[in-house]
Design an enzyme around this catalytic site. Structure first.
Site, PDB file in Angstrom:
ATOM      1  N   GLU A 262       0.857  -1.188   0.000  1.00  0.00           N
ATOM      2  CA  GLU A 262       0.000   0.000   0.000  1.00  0.00           C
ATOM      3  C   GLU A 262       0.888   1.231   0.000  1.00  0.00           C
ATOM      4  O   GLU A 262       1.725   1.412   0.886  1.00  0.00           O
ATOM      5  CB  GLU A 262      -0.917   0.021   1.228  1.00  0.00           C
ATOM      6  CG  GLU A 262      -1.854   1.219   1.223  1.00  0.00           C
ATOM      7  CD  GLU A 262      -2.839   1.220   2.380  1.00  0.00           C
ATOM      8  OE1 GLU A 262      -3.633   2.173   2.469  1.00  0.00           O
ATOM      9  OE2 GLU A 262      -2.810   0.279   3.200  1.00  0.00           O
TER      10      GLU A 262
ATOM     11  N   ASP B 220       4.840   5.020   3.551  1.00  0.00           N
ATOM     12  CA  ASP B 220       4.516   6.443   3.622  1.00  0.00           C
ATOM     13  C   ASP B 220       5.722   7.184   4.172  1.00  0.00           C
ATOM     14  O   ASP B 220       6.672   6.555   4.654  1.00  0.00           O
ATOM     15  CB  ASP B 220       3.288   6.690   4.511  1.00  0.00           C
ATOM     16  CG  ASP B 220       2.480   7.912   4.087  1.00  0.00           C
ATOM     17  OD1 ASP B 220       3.095   8.995   3.925  1.00  0.00           O
ATOM     18  OD2 ASP B 220       1.254   7.805   3.929  1.00  0.00           O
TER      19      ASP B 220
ATOM     20  N   ASP C 140      -1.623  12.143  -4.074  1.00  0.00           N
ATOM     21  CA  ASP C 140      -1.656  13.578  -4.334  1.00  0.00           C
ATOM     22  C   ASP C 140      -2.004  13.810  -5.806  1.00  0.00           C
ATOM     23  O   ASP C 140      -1.303  13.314  -6.694  1.00  0.00           O
ATOM     24  CB  ASP C 140      -0.296  14.191  -4.011  1.00  0.00           C
ATOM     25  CG  ASP C 140      -0.354  15.711  -3.928  1.00  0.00           C
ATOM     26  OD1 ASP C 140      -1.102  16.329  -4.716  1.00  0.00           O
ATOM     27  OD2 ASP C 140       0.360  16.277  -3.085  1.00  0.00           O
TER      28      ASP C 140
ATOM     29  N   THR D 214     -13.017   5.858   4.128  1.00  0.00           N
ATOM     30  CA  THR D 214     -12.187   6.571   5.087  1.00  0.00           C
ATOM     31  C   THR D 214     -12.827   7.902   5.485  1.00  0.00           C
ATOM     32  O   THR D 214     -13.722   8.415   4.806  1.00  0.00           O
ATOM     33  CB  THR D 214     -10.795   6.849   4.510  1.00  0.00           C
ATOM     34  OG1 THR D 214     -10.913   7.763   3.408  1.00  0.00           O
ATOM     35  CG2 THR D 214     -10.140   5.573   4.019  1.00  0.00           C
ATOM     36  N   ARG D 215     -12.343   8.455   6.593  1.00  0.00           N
ATOM     37  CA  ARG D 215     -12.811   9.768   7.034  1.00  0.00           C
ATOM     38  C   ARG D 215     -12.527  10.821   5.962  1.00  0.00           C
ATOM     39  O   ARG D 215     -13.372  11.667   5.669  1.00  0.00           O
ATOM     40  CB  ARG D 215     -12.108  10.133   8.341  1.00  0.00           C
ATOM     41  CG  ARG D 215     -12.509  11.473   8.908  1.00  0.00           C
ATOM     42  CD  ARG D 215     -11.884  11.673  10.272  1.00  0.00           C
ATOM     43  NE  ARG D 215     -10.440  11.459  10.239  1.00  0.00           N
ATOM     44  CZ  ARG D 215      -9.660  11.504  11.305  1.00  0.00           C
ATOM     45  NH1 ARG D 215     -10.179  11.720  12.494  1.00  0.00           N
ATOM     46  NH2 ARG D 215      -8.363  11.311  11.192  1.00  0.00           N
TER      47      ARG D 215
ATOM     48  N   GLU E   2     -12.239  10.337   2.750  1.00  0.00           N
ATOM     49  CA  GLU E   2     -13.158  10.113   1.637  1.00  0.00           C
ATOM     50  C   GLU E   2     -14.554  10.601   1.978  1.00  0.00           C
ATOM     51  O   GLU E   2     -15.237  11.213   1.139  1.00  0.00           O
ATOM     52  CB  GLU E   2     -13.190   8.627   1.294  1.00  0.00           C
ATOM     53  CG  GLU E   2     -14.058   8.281   0.100  1.00  0.00           C
ATOM     54  CD  GLU E   2     -14.008   6.802  -0.239  1.00  0.00           C
ATOM     55  OE1 GLU E   2     -14.720   6.396  -1.177  1.00  0.00           O
ATOM     56  OE2 GLU E   2     -13.261   6.058   0.422  1.00  0.00           O
TER      57      GLU E   2
END
Length: 270
Positions: free
Chosen positions: A101, A126, A176, A249-250, A252
């Site tokens: 991911e 990340d 991004d 997700t929050r 989204e």
């Protein structure tokens, strides 16, 4: 990132940033997490390449910092480009399929997917230190043995550290969008990235992308349709419905509340 801790008085030539919770003087040049994620693990400032990410500086909470200090040596790795990873050894199970991911934010969705599918390893990559600490904390709290956190540039991870056909899948959720035209070259989903991704995905593995930026979604669909290594899992082509395994997700949800349209793309490695 932020600052580490020293004992006793600091040397006058050093930059000071006050005292920590134990009353010790902090030195800004000392790492906050000596055994944790490195600020620039691959020395990427020496490599002339346009990057698709912009590291963000934000505060690491006490809980995130505690997780980084305790769990990084066991569950974290720096993308230094110096070695090939043995994913079976990394996850402690040579038979475990592993999904990469790229960009997991604060890690809530990653933790939920890992909990729902313990038979799949998630190598979550990340550069955001608070998010790394948060995901480690979530994984420990939920008893997730199938999550590993990678710090650094995913391109270096793919190019230098993973074996051919090593991955059972790849997820790129809400990268991004680099909306300004002059920045489009920074977008991750480009033909060069797809060629590299295809070389690390096992045949039949699925690359799953999602974005709420419609122009980027159209570009993703265009380059994926044109790539000979991938085929759309949708029989009639186009975008896919959000699969059940990808949590809402929050981030989204906030976009949907603002009227954004989220597009999922699922393409299989030929």
């Amino acid at each position: 990132m932020a600052t580490g801790a020293t004992t006793g008085a600091a040397e006058p030539s050093r930059e000071l940033s006050g005292a920590d919770s134990g009353g010790r003087i902090r030195d800004r040049r000392a790492p906050m997490f000596p055994d944790g994620p490195a600020p620039d693990p691959a020395g990427s400032h020496h490599e002339r390449r346009i990057r698709s990410f912009q590291p963000r500086r934000s505060r690491v909470t006490a809980g995130q910092g505690d997780a980084l200090r305790r769990l990084w040596p066991q569950w974290g790795l720096d993308i230094d480009g110096l070695r090939k990873l043995d994913l079976g050894e990394l996850f402690g199970d040579p038979e475990l399929p592993v999904v990469l991911e790229i960009g997991f934010g604060m890690g809530e969705a990653t933790a939920r997917m890992a909990a729902a599918d313990p038979g799949t390893g998630i190598l979550a990559c990340d550069v955001h230190t608070p998010g790394q600490g948060n995901l480690l904390s979530l994984a420990e709290r939920a008893g997730l043995a199938n999550v590993r956190v990678a710090n650094g540039d995913a391109i270096i991870l793919l190019r230098e550290m993973l074996q051919p056909d090593a991955l059972a899948g790849m997820r790129v959720y809400f990268p991004d969008p680099w909306p300004k035209k002059r920045h489009h070259k920074r977008r991750l989903i480009q033909p060069e990235f797809l060629a590299l991704a295809a070389a690390r995905l096992a045949p039949g593995a699925v690359l799953h992308c999602a974005t709420d930026w419609e122009p980027y979604a159209e570009q993703m669909l265009e380059v994926l349709d044109a790539d000979p290594h991938f085929e759309n899992v949708q029989p009639e082509g186009g975008f896919a419905p959000r699969p059940e395994f990808r949590p809402l997700t929050r981030f989204e949800g906030q976009g949907l509340d603002k009227g954004h349209v989220v597009h999922d793309l699922l393409f299989r490695r030929r």
